[in-house]
Write a protein that holds these residues in place. Structure first.
Motif, mmCIF file in Angstrom:
data_model
loop_
_atom_site.group_PDB
_atom_site.id
_atom_site.type_symbol
_atom_site.label_atom_id
_atom_site.label_comp_id
_atom_site.label_asym_id
_atom_site.label_seq_id
_atom_site.Cartn_x
_atom_site.Cartn_y
_atom_site.Cartn_z
ATOM 1 N N ILE A 424 -5.643 60.954 137.709
ATOM 2 C CA ILE A 424 -6.893 61.337 137.054
ATOM 3 C C ILE A 424 -7.321 62.735 137.480
ATOM 4 O O ILE A 424 -7.751 63.551 136.662
ATOM 5 N N ASP A 425 -7.182 63.041 138.769
ATOM 6 C CA ASP A 425 -7.552 64.375 139.259
ATOM 7 C C ASP A 425 -6.719 65.457 138.590
ATOM 8 O O ASP A 425 -7.234 66.524 138.228
ATOM 9 N N ALA A 426 -5.424 65.185 138.439
ATOM 10 C CA ALA A 426 -4.549 66.159 137.784
ATOM 11 C C ALA A 426 -4.963 66.364 136.337
ATOM 12 O O ALA A 426 -5.030 67.502 135.839
ATOM 13 N N MET A 427 -5.264 65.279 135.667
ATOM 14 C CA MET A 427 -5.661 65.350 134.267
ATOM 15 C C MET A 427 -6.989 66.083 134.102
ATOM 16 O O MET A 427 -7.150 66.930 133.211
ATOM 17 N N LYS A 428 -7.947 65.792 134.972
ATOM 18 C CA LYS A 428 -9.264 66.427 134.890
ATOM 19 C C LYS A 428 -9.183 67.923 135.180
ATOM 20 O O LYS A 428 -10.004 68.706 134.694
ATOM 21 N N GLY A 429 -8.197 68.326 135.964
ATOM 22 C CA GLY A 429 -8.055 69.737 136.297
ATOM 23 C C GLY A 429 -7.246 70.525 135.295
ATOM 24 O O GLY A 429 -7.056 71.731 135.462
#
Length: 486
Positions: A424-429
């Motif tokens: 999720i962090d990768a996607m949000k960034g």
């Protein structure tokens, strides 16, 4: 060269189709469906609601629909397990939550079977709602079959903007306007065996390019940490995900946003892309030639996932939506695996966006505005955070938005699967640079990549396999465009 069913149908039926893909064509009412001018704007509210309701209980597609309801036929390509979840989590609840609409879901085969049936069906016999994969958004955009979801959003004062993640807007939107509505979000990447990587001394999150993939496979296999370094689910989509991750478009016309693609760009070296494609497939050839590759074409659930769980296989390229199956393969070892979002085809590429994978919902223009409005109401219902959390927990899909992610129920779920947070962090960034090409003929476009890889593994020179892939795709573009533009 033998063509796929969809291409044949496009050629044979183009003269009699009520709805056909258009290139600058204007209807009698003055609306345009030219992708160059954005999504078509049509009236989505002018219909006789009462006239559309059944006057008696009626059997439709094997389902008894109560009197007083507006039937909403829904064609769905999901298999038995996912369809059961869909019924229990959303469809049954929607039908019970109100007394105006009644959704009837039926299976129509896989993505391409369903699309071919839609193209071959008279307008009055079409469903009002379908779902399909993120890779087929272009097929629906260019098909002439849909009413863009943005039309309903713009006309619905009750709609609450869910603040969809950017990669979803990039994948399902044209100029920021939604073609279909995201249903399920997953990311491509690879599952990995934690024990294998720890013994090999490799940080899985350091694998960010195809160069890193090869180096990791070599270290793992030569060191005896696993028999096989990597496997790939048999599909042509992974290469395109890696290319888009690197910031490259794979077809012309602005990756299909400005109109029907006329050629693929795998052999176009204007911006160095052809060199990247060659290097990418050469890495796969070397992985195979050196014995680092699990036998290509092996089955996901029967072969690849169990091999990952046993530690026989180190990495498995697919989407995180196989989470439940991977959990089963690792048994009590719940910390024995992780997932890394998709690596890039090129370490020097842009590498700032992630294509969305997963599913989307599309409203079909079947001429029945009441049923289409019911389809939209179901989309809103299904997209609500409480329904989405249950769907995500049951299927392993990722949240569509911060509202879903921030819910107490989803946060509690994350505690059991901490690796999901990294996804999720990768996607949000990520930015909006990566989206799957908007092709109308994905039934040929994506599989051509899998065929190229298979040919390379069987000894065909990389250059020859790429040339055949390019020729296959371009011939199909030419045939489709010749019969669907005018």
């Amino acid at each position: 060269m033998k063509k796929k069913l969809f291409s044949l149908l496009a050629m044979l039926l183009s003269l009699v189709m009520i709805l056909s893909a258009c290139g600058g064509k204007t209807d009698d009412d003055g609306k345009t469906d030219d992708p160059n001018s954005g999504l078509p704007k049509v009236d989505v509210t002018d219909y006789d609601e009462e006239a559309a309701k059944l006057t008696a209980d009626t059997e439709i597609d094997g389902v008894m629909v109560p009197a007083g309801r507006i039937p909403v036929r829904y064609w769905c390509p999901h298999g038995t397990g996912t369809s059961k979840n869909l019924d229990e989590i959303a469809i049954n609840k929607f039908n019970e939550s109100q007394d105006k609409y009644y959704v009837i879901r039926t299976y129509q085969g896989g993505y391409y079977d369903q699309l071919a049936k839609l193209q071959a069906t008279e307008q009055a016999d079409l469903p009002a709602l379908v779902n399909s994969s993120s890779e087929t958004v272009g097929s629906y955009l260019h098909s002439g079959l849909i009413v863009p979801v943005q039309n309903y959003i713009d006309a619905d004062s009750t709609y609450v903007d869910p603040k969809l993640y950017g990669n979803l807007v990039a994948t399902y939107g044209l100029n920021g306007e939604l073609i279909g509505h995201p249903m399920s979000l997953s990311l491509s990447g690879f599952f990995y065996n934690v024990d294998v990587f720890e013994k090999a001394g490799i940080d899985p999150f350091s694998i960010v390019s195809m160069d890193d993939v090869y180096a990791a496979c070599e270290k793992i296999c030569k060191g005896g940490f696993a028999k096989y370094g990597i496997a790939e689910e048999h599909s042509g989509i992974w290469a395109n995900y890696a290319f888009h991750r690197a910031g490259y478009y794979t077809v012309d016309n602005n990756n299909g946003m400005d109109g029907l693609p006329t050629k693929c760009l795998y052999d176009d070296n204007t911006n160095g892309f052809a060199d990247v494609v060659t290097k990418y497939y050469t890495h796969w050839k070397n992985i195979s030639d050196n014995g680092y590759l699990y036998p290509f074409g092996s089955k996901m659930k029967e072969d690849l996932i169990p091999a990952l769980g046993r530690g026989e296989l180190a990495m498995l390229v697919t989407t995180n939506s196989y989470q439940a199956n991977v959990i089963d393969a690792f048994g009590d070892n719940t910390d024995g695996f992780g997932f890394v979002p998709m690596f890039s085809a090129d370490a020097n590429g842009k590498n700032s966006g992630y294509c969305s994978s997963g599913q989307g919902l599309f409203v079909i223009d079947n001429g029945n505005k009441a049923a289409q409005m019911g389809a939209w109401e179901f989309i809103k219902f299904f997209s609500a955070p409480d329904i989405q959390v249950e769907w995500d927990k049951k299927t392993g899909y990722l949240p569509l938005s911060e509202a879903i992610y921030d819910s107490d129920a989803y946060q509690a779920y994350l505690k059991d699967y901490p690796y999901v947070q990294k996804i999720i962090d990768a996607m949000k960034g990520a930015d909006l640079s990566a989206f799957y090409a908007f092709t109308a003929t994905n039934n040929t476009y994506s599989p051509a990549g899998a065929t190229a890889l298979e040919e390379i593994f069987n000894g065909t020179p990389v250059a020859d396999a790429i040339a055949t892939m390019v020729s296959t795709i371009n011939e199909d573009f030419e045939l489709y465009n010749a019969t669907n533009v005018g």
